[in-house]
Design an enzyme around this catalytic site. Structure first.
Site, PDB file in Angstrom:
ATOM      1  N   ARG A 151      -0.096   0.899   4.741  1.00  0.00           N
ATOM      2  CA  ARG A 151       0.733   1.182   3.649  1.00  0.00           C
ATOM      3  C   ARG A 151       1.633   0.150   2.997  1.00  0.00           C
ATOM      4  O   ARG A 151       2.247  -0.497   3.634  1.00  0.00           O
ATOM      5  CB  ARG A 151       1.243   2.686   3.484  1.00  0.00           C
ATOM      6  CG  ARG A 151       0.545   3.590   4.105  1.00  0.00           C
ATOM      7  CD  ARG A 151       1.383   4.969   4.447  1.00  0.00           C
ATOM      8  NE  ARG A 151       0.633   6.268   4.828  1.00  0.00           N
ATOM      9  CZ  ARG A 151       0.456   6.306   6.107  1.00  0.00           C
ATOM     10  NH1 ARG A 151       1.069   5.534   6.963  1.00  0.00           N
ATOM     11  NH2 ARG A 151      -0.045   7.562   6.538  1.00  0.00           N
ATOM     12  N   LYS A 175       4.821   7.382   8.454  1.00  0.00           N
ATOM     13  CA  LYS A 175       5.334   8.440   7.741  1.00  0.00           C
ATOM     14  C   LYS A 175       5.730   9.214   9.113  1.00  0.00           C
ATOM     15  O   LYS A 175       5.309   9.642  10.289  1.00  0.00           O
ATOM     16  CB  LYS A 175       4.312   9.261   6.859  1.00  0.00           C
ATOM     17  CG  LYS A 175       3.834   8.594   5.713  1.00  0.00           C
ATOM     18  CD  LYS A 175       2.973   9.524   5.081  1.00  0.00           C
ATOM     19  CE  LYS A 175       2.527   8.998   3.556  1.00  0.00           C
ATOM     20  NZ  LYS A 175       1.502   9.985   2.944  1.00  0.00           N
ATOM     21  N   HIS A 256      -3.370   0.242  -2.215  1.00  0.00           N
ATOM     22  CA  HIS A 256      -4.037   1.443  -1.516  1.00  0.00           C
ATOM     23  C   HIS A 256      -5.488   1.017  -1.600  1.00  0.00           C
ATOM     24  O   HIS A 256      -6.447   1.441  -0.615  1.00  0.00           O
ATOM     25  CB  HIS A 256      -3.846   2.632  -2.323  1.00  0.00           C
ATOM     26  CG  HIS A 256      -3.560   3.725  -1.282  1.00  0.00           C
ATOM     27  ND1 HIS A 256      -2.758   4.048  -0.321  1.00  0.00           N
ATOM     28  CD2 HIS A 256      -4.541   4.873  -1.513  1.00  0.00           C
ATOM     29  CE1 HIS A 256      -3.025   5.140   0.174  1.00  0.00           C
ATOM     30  NE2 HIS A 256      -4.107   5.758  -0.148  1.00  0.00           N
ATOM     31  N   ARG A 259      -6.203  -0.829   1.344  1.00  0.00           N
ATOM     32  CA  ARG A 259      -6.230  -0.057   2.464  1.00  0.00           C
ATOM     33  C   ARG A 259      -7.548   0.635   2.924  1.00  0.00           C
ATOM     34  O   ARG A 259      -8.177   0.919   3.792  1.00  0.00           O
ATOM     35  CB  ARG A 259      -5.126   0.915   2.368  1.00  0.00           C
ATOM     36  CG  ARG A 259      -4.773   2.020   3.593  1.00  0.00           C
ATOM     37  CD  ARG A 259      -3.700   2.767   3.423  1.00  0.00           C
ATOM     38  NE  ARG A 259      -3.386   4.164   3.871  1.00  0.00           N
ATOM     39  CZ  ARG A 259      -2.973   4.228   5.022  1.00  0.00           C
ATOM     40  NH1 ARG A 259      -2.775   3.281   5.979  1.00  0.00           N
ATOM     41  NH2 ARG A 259      -3.099   5.451   5.510  1.00  0.00           N
ATOM     42  N   HIS A 282      -3.134   8.598   9.936  1.00  0.00           N
ATOM     43  CA  HIS A 282      -3.262   9.890   9.409  1.00  0.00           C
ATOM     44  C   HIS A 282      -3.098  11.007  10.205  1.00  0.00           C
ATOM     45  O   HIS A 282      -3.636  11.022  11.569  1.00  0.00           O
ATOM     46  CB  HIS A 282      -4.811   9.995   8.854  1.00  0.00           C
ATOM     47  CG  HIS A 282      -5.217   9.203   7.566  1.00  0.00           C
ATOM     48  ND1 HIS A 282      -6.504   8.943   7.112  1.00  0.00           N
ATOM     49  CD2 HIS A 282      -4.427   8.984   6.487  1.00  0.00           C
ATOM     50  CE1 HIS A 282      -6.524   8.287   5.915  1.00  0.00           C
ATOM     51  NE2 HIS A 282      -5.215   8.175   5.961  1.00  0.00           N
ATOM     52  N   TYR A 291     -14.157   8.902   4.138  1.00  0.00           N
ATOM     53  CA  TYR A 291     -14.782   7.853   4.062  1.00  0.00           C
ATOM     54  C   TYR A 291     -16.171   8.244   4.719  1.00  0.00           C
ATOM     55  O   TYR A 291     -16.907   7.218   5.001  1.00  0.00           O
ATOM     56  CB  TYR A 291     -14.154   6.766   4.977  1.00  0.00           C
ATOM     57  CG  TYR A 291     -12.736   6.135   4.585  1.00  0.00           C
ATOM     58  CD1 TYR A 291     -12.736   5.619   3.530  1.00  0.00           C
ATOM     59  CD2 TYR A 291     -11.583   6.869   5.211  1.00  0.00           C
ATOM     60  CE1 TYR A 291     -11.505   5.367   3.141  1.00  0.00           C
ATOM     61  CE2 TYR A 291     -10.261   6.423   4.422  1.00  0.00           C
ATOM     62  CZ  TYR A 291     -10.209   5.642   3.532  1.00  0.00           C
ATOM     63  OH  TYR A 291      -9.082   5.036   2.889  1.00  0.00           O
TER      64      TYR A 291
END
Length: 313
Positions: A151, A175, A256, A259, A282, A291
């Site tokens: 990110r 995160k 993004h 990414r 994730h 994806y």
């Protein structure tokens, strides 16, 4: 149940204390629940009065406001988290949101770039910048971004200490302060080594030298400002300049999107979704499943190319 504002505060405090609950996620819960509380207040009701019918009416209200499916799904998720918490805390004796089906999320495919466009961006990076130091930094930025799928916030806030010693992998803090290891490609390692050599030997009276000696000492990409590292907006502008130089429409190039290109190209090369999930950081495999269109296309091509009946007809 206790008053709405106290109930929401207690819920948010509990979420903030949970391992892996990112600050932005907690803030989103708060905004969603306050909006629900305000909507109930307009009907002289409170969170304690929530029923399944009221939750469904509120979601219909959100739909009438023109909110996207993703936003409505997130609000329902916030309500579910809260009502489950209220049940566990003994504030309620039932969970009115448990059986409500959400609007679902949009199935839009992520925007991405093909390999030729990425190659053009990488080639253009070393041409952007007024000085050799600027150009080396810019090449390092884009090489690291594409090599790792980070990110943008993770990229610009990389500590210099995590990048020394010609690392083959980077430890990335994502995160919720969760850490993950991501391998580096040889071009990314070279760009990183070149930039560190320039960064570390900058003359003390130069602009870069003063940044490294000040607040920017800790960061791989030092910059003036309170944080001490390059702001995301600055990198966004640099990426725009790279896109122009590469002949790619700037509107199609964002951090993004790079990414997404990282994930898409890995899948095209044969990587599995679980590996992509780990590399992207994730928490839920469901997030990575956007994806799967890549896998669908590859499987179709395999069948059309290799199945004996595909050559008939």
């Amino acid at each position: 149940m206790i008053a709405d504002h106290r109930a929401i505060s207690a819920f948010l405090d509990a979420k903030a204390a949970e391992s892996g609950s990112a600050r932005n996620t907690v803030l989103a819960y708060g905004r969603d629940l306050r909006d629900l509380s305000d909507w109930l207040s307009g009907r002289r009701l409170a969170l304690a009065d929530l029923t399944r019918e009221l939750v469904e009416d509120y979601l219909a209200h959100c739909d009438a406001q023109g909110l996207s499916r993703a936003t409505r799904a997130r609000r329902l998720s916030s309500i579910r988290q809260f009502t489950r918490f209220a049940l566990e805390e003994g504030w309620r004796d039932n969970d009115p949101a448990i059986r409500i089906s959400g609007p679902g999320r949009s199935k839009r495919l992520p925007k991405t770039l093909d390999q030729a466009e990425i190659d053009a961006l990488l080639a253009s990076a070393s041409m952007i910048g007024r000085t050799d130091a600027d150009r080396a930094r810019n090449l390092c930025l884009i090489e690291l971004l594409y090599a790792t799928g980070m990110r943008v916030s993770e990229l610009v806030s990389l500590p210099a200490a995590a990048c020394r010693g010609d690392p083959r992998v980077l430890l990335i803090r994502g995160k919720g302060d969760k850490e993950r290891m991501v391998p580096l490609t040889p071009p990314a390692r070279r760009a990183l080594s070149d930039w560190l050599a320039i960064r570390d030997t900058a003359h003390k009276d130069s602009a870069l030298g003063r940044l490294v000696a000040g607040k920017g000492a800790r960061w791989l990409f030092p910059a003036p400002g309170a944080a001490g590292h390059m702001p995301r907006q600055t990198f966004g502008r640099l990426l725009n300049d790279m896109a122009v130089a590469a002949g790619v429409a700037p509107s199609r190039v964002t951090p993004h999107v790079i990414r997404h290109a990282f994930a898409t190209h890995l899948l095209e090369g044969g990587a599995d979704l679980r590996s992509i999930q780990t590399l992207l950081g994730h928490a839920d495999l469901g997030t990575t499943e956007i994806y799967t269109h890549v896998l669908d296309d590859r499987m179709r091509d395999l069948v059309l190319t290799h199945h004996p009946l595909a050559r008939k007809g």
